[in-house]
Design a protein around this motif. Structure first.
Motif, mmCIF file in Angstrom:
data_model
loop_
_atom_site.group_PDB
_atom_site.id
_atom_site.type_symbol
_atom_site.label_atom_id
_atom_site.label_comp_id
_atom_site.label_asym_id
_atom_site.label_seq_id
_atom_site.Cartn_x
_atom_site.Cartn_y
_atom_site.Cartn_z
ATOM 1 N N PRO A 41 -2.624 7.048 1.704
ATOM 2 C CA PRO A 41 -1.957 6.039 2.530
ATOM 3 C C PRO A 41 -2.071 4.645 1.915
ATOM 4 C CG PRO A 41 -3.936 6.890 3.605
ATOM 5 C CD PRO A 41 -3.699 7.729 2.418
ATOM 6 N N GLY A 42 -1.115 3.775 2.262
ATOM 7 C CA GLY A 42 -1.011 2.478 1.599
ATOM 8 C C GLY A 42 -2.236 1.593 1.735
ATOM 9 N N TRP A 43 -2.935 1.686 2.870
ATOM 10 C CA TRP A 43 -4.071 0.784 3.078
ATOM 11 C C TRP A 43 -5.217 1.072 2.133
ATOM 12 C CZ3 TRP A 43 -8.582 3.226 4.354
ATOM 13 C CH2 TRP A 43 -8.490 4.492 4.937
ATOM 14 N N THR A 44 -5.270 2.277 1.564
ATOM 15 C CA THR A 44 -6.381 2.596 0.663
ATOM 16 C C THR A 44 -6.343 1.731 -0.600
ATOM 17 O OG1 THR A 44 -5.044 4.401 -0.192
ATOM 18 C CG2 THR A 44 -6.738 4.978 1.408
ATOM 19 N N ALA A 45 -5.134 1.302 -0.987
ATOM 20 C CA ALA A 45 -5.033 0.437 -2.161
ATOM 21 C C ALA A 45 -5.753 -0.879 -1.907
ATOM 22 C CB ALA A 45 -3.567 0.185 -2.496
ATOM 23 N N ILE A 46 -5.485 -1.482 -0.754
ATOM 24 C CA ILE A 46 -6.135 -2.762 -0.430
ATOM 25 C C ILE A 46 -7.638 -2.573 -0.241
ATOM 26 C CG2 ILE A 46 -6.224 -4.619 1.293
ATOM 27 C CD1 ILE A 46 -3.780 -4.754 -0.477
ATOM 28 N N PHE A 47 -8.012 -1.440 0.333
ATOM 29 C CA PHE A 47 -9.436 -1.127 0.508
ATOM 30 C C PHE A 47 -10.141 -1.131 -0.850
ATOM 31 C CE2 PHE A 47 -12.886 1.980 0.636
ATOM 32 C CZ PHE A 47 -13.591 1.597 1.756
ATOM 33 N N LEU A 48 -9.547 -0.397 -1.788
ATOM 34 C CA LEU A 48 -10.141 -0.301 -3.126
ATOM 35 C C LEU A 48 -10.143 -1.654 -3.839
ATOM 36 C CD1 LEU A 48 -11.224 2.013 -5.040
ATOM 37 C CD2 LEU A 48 -9.020 1.825 -6.174
ATOM 38 N N ILE A 49 -9.032 -2.374 -3.697
ATOM 39 C CA ILE A 49 -8.922 -3.693 -4.325
ATOM 40 C C ILE A 49 -10.022 -4.624 -3.815
ATOM 41 C CG2 ILE A 49 -7.499 -5.795 -4.219
ATOM 42 C CD1 ILE A 49 -5.058 -3.883 -4.516
ATOM 43 N N ASN A 50 -10.234 -4.610 -2.508
ATOM 44 C CA ASN A 50 -11.248 -5.497 -1.936
ATOM 45 C C ASN A 50 -12.653 -5.118 -2.392
ATOM 46 O OD1 ASN A 50 -9.520 -7.208 -0.586
ATOM 47 N ND2 ASN A 50 -9.577 -6.062 1.319
ATOM 48 N N VAL A 51 -12.902 -3.830 -2.502
ATOM 49 C CA VAL A 51 -14.239 -3.400 -2.952
ATOM 50 C C VAL A 51 -14.459 -3.799 -4.413
ATOM 51 C CG1 VAL A 51 -15.721 -1.404 -3.378
ATOM 52 C CG2 VAL A 51 -14.386 -1.512 -1.291
ATOM 53 N N VAL A 52 -13.476 -3.519 -5.244
ATOM 54 C CA VAL A 52 -13.613 -3.859 -6.670
ATOM 55 C C VAL A 52 -13.726 -5.379 -6.851
ATOM 56 C CG1 VAL A 52 -12.448 -3.796 -8.911
ATOM 57 C CG2 VAL A 52 -12.450 -1.774 -7.463
ATOM 58 N N GLY A 53 -12.873 -6.116 -6.133
ATOM 59 C CA GLY A 53 -12.917 -7.582 -6.226
ATOM 60 C C GLY A 53 -14.245 -8.141 -5.760
ATOM 61 N N SER A 54 -14.825 -7.538 -4.727
ATOM 62 C CA SER A 54 -16.116 -8.007 -4.228
ATOM 63 C C SER A 54 -17.211 -7.755 -5.259
ATOM 64 C CB SER A 54 -16.468 -7.285 -2.922
ATOM 65 O OG SER A 54 -15.513 -7.581 -1.945
ATOM 66 N N PHE A 55 -17.142 -6.595 -5.900
ATOM 67 C CA PHE A 55 -18.122 -6.311 -6.955
ATOM 68 C C PHE A 55 -17.998 -7.344 -8.076
ATOM 69 C CE2 PHE A 55 -19.069 -4.406 -11.064
ATOM 70 C CZ PHE A 55 -20.381 -4.002 -10.875
ATOM 71 N N LEU A 56 -16.764 -7.607 -8.472
ATOM 72 C CA LEU A 56 -16.547 -8.537 -9.587
ATOM 73 C C LEU A 56 -16.999 -9.947 -9.244
ATOM 74 C CD1 LEU A 56 -13.054 -7.362 -10.895
ATOM 75 C CD2 LEU A 56 -15.275 -7.037 -11.965
ATOM 76 N N ILE A 57 -16.745 -10.379 -7.996
ATOM 77 C CA ILE A 57 -17.139 -11.751 -7.652
ATOM 78 C C ILE A 57 -18.664 -11.858 -7.568
ATOM 79 C CG2 ILE A 57 -17.140 -11.747 -5.105
ATOM 80 C CD1 ILE A 57 -15.574 -14.359 -5.247
#
Lengths: 168, 136
Positions: free
Chosen positions: B25-41
């Protein structure tokens, strides 16, 4: 060509969204005196309001192929009552359909994916926490050799904490 | 500006990949993006502030301060504020949640709670990596 235009729109929107977020948070933190996490929260709430507005406006005006996500929403039943917002006639000439589809891709790329997406942020909200919380987050991983953010924080007064002054 | 543009573009590419190449489902993309972005920040903030502190200490014995001291701060602005800030998004996350309120309550709960918890631990993990593991 269309993809290239969409990419440009997203890049421009993202650039301006990020800069405006930075300015907005700095303005609220440095000039009004709000804590930085509240400033980020206000930015996020404002962005959420405008993304809903943009999304509804663009979908109602430009999505003509019947594939709008608004159809899934509870609000779909109410759209019939709105005579002033969506365009009335759903049957459009092919050229008009194409034009609307192009505008939809460009405008949603510019405002929704680019600007609003970059204006609001999830990661900064987690990092911009009060100093006590930041130290608590950092301390399990800190080594004795590396002076990290938490030790940096302890040398600075609260008002010039990096999360507020350099991050936002 | 550059960081914001790159972050927004990469987010769009990930969303496109998810919608065209996976059946999630489409929301999983944003979920993954937010997790990866949080790790990177988390990683970027820990690593770059670490470097700033070391540069600052080193410069106490020297006079040529400015350029070297500003480099990590510029990196912080580019990567943390620009790239990670624009890569992750709260508004699209909220928009996805709005659409999940229409009958998909389990996914809604998972998205909200999962995002908060996963992103928190992603920041923590990034922080640990940036501060303790990598040599500066």
């Amino acid at each position: 060509m269309k993809v290239l235009l969409v990419v440009i729109c997203i890049a421009v929107g993202g650039a301006f969204g990020a800069v405006l977020r930075h300015l907005g948070v700095n303005l609220m933190h440095l000039y009004i005196g709000l804590p930085s996490w509240i400033a980020v929260m206000i930015i996020n709430i404002t962005g959420c309001y405008f993304i809903g507005l943009c999304f509804f406006y663009l979908e109602a005006h430009l999505r003509r192929n019947g594939g709008s996500r608004l159809c899934e929403a509870r609000i779909a039943g109410d759209l019939n009552q709105l005579t002033w917002w969506p365009d009335g006639d759903p049957t459009q000439p092919a050229v008009d359909l194409f034009r609307r589809s192009l505008y939809l891709d460009l405008l949603s790329g510019l405002f929704i994916t680019g600007f609003m997406g970059a204006f609001t942020t999830f990661s900064l909200l987690l990092v911009v926490t009060p100093p006590g919380h930041a130290s608590a987050v950092a301390s399990p991983a800190r080594t004795t050799a590396s002076p990290g953010l938490s030790s940096l924080l302890s040398h600075r007064p609260r008002t010039t904490w990096p999360a507020a002054s350099s991050l936002c | 500006m550059a960081g914001g543009a790159i972050g927004a573009l990469l987010r769009w590419l990930v969303q496109m990949f998810f919608s065209h190449w996976t059946k999630l489902p489409g929301w999983t993309a944003i979920f993954l993006i937010n997790v990866v972005g949080s790790f990177l920040i988390g990683f970027a903030v820990a690593w770059l502030t670490n470097q700033m502190e070391i540069d600052k200490a080193a410069e106490l014995t020297r006079l040529a301060v400015d350029l070297k001291y500003q480099r990590p701060e510029a990196g912080l602005a580019l990567f943390a504020v620009g790239y990670c800030g624009a890569f992750t998004t709260f508004s699209t996350f909220s928009l996805d949640n709005y659409f999940l309120t229409h009958g998909k309550y389990a996914q809604l709960a998972f998205n909200i709670v999962g995002s908060l918890v996963a992103c928190y631990f992603a920041v923590l993990a990034g922080w640990a990596l940036g501060q303790g593991v990598l040599p500066v």
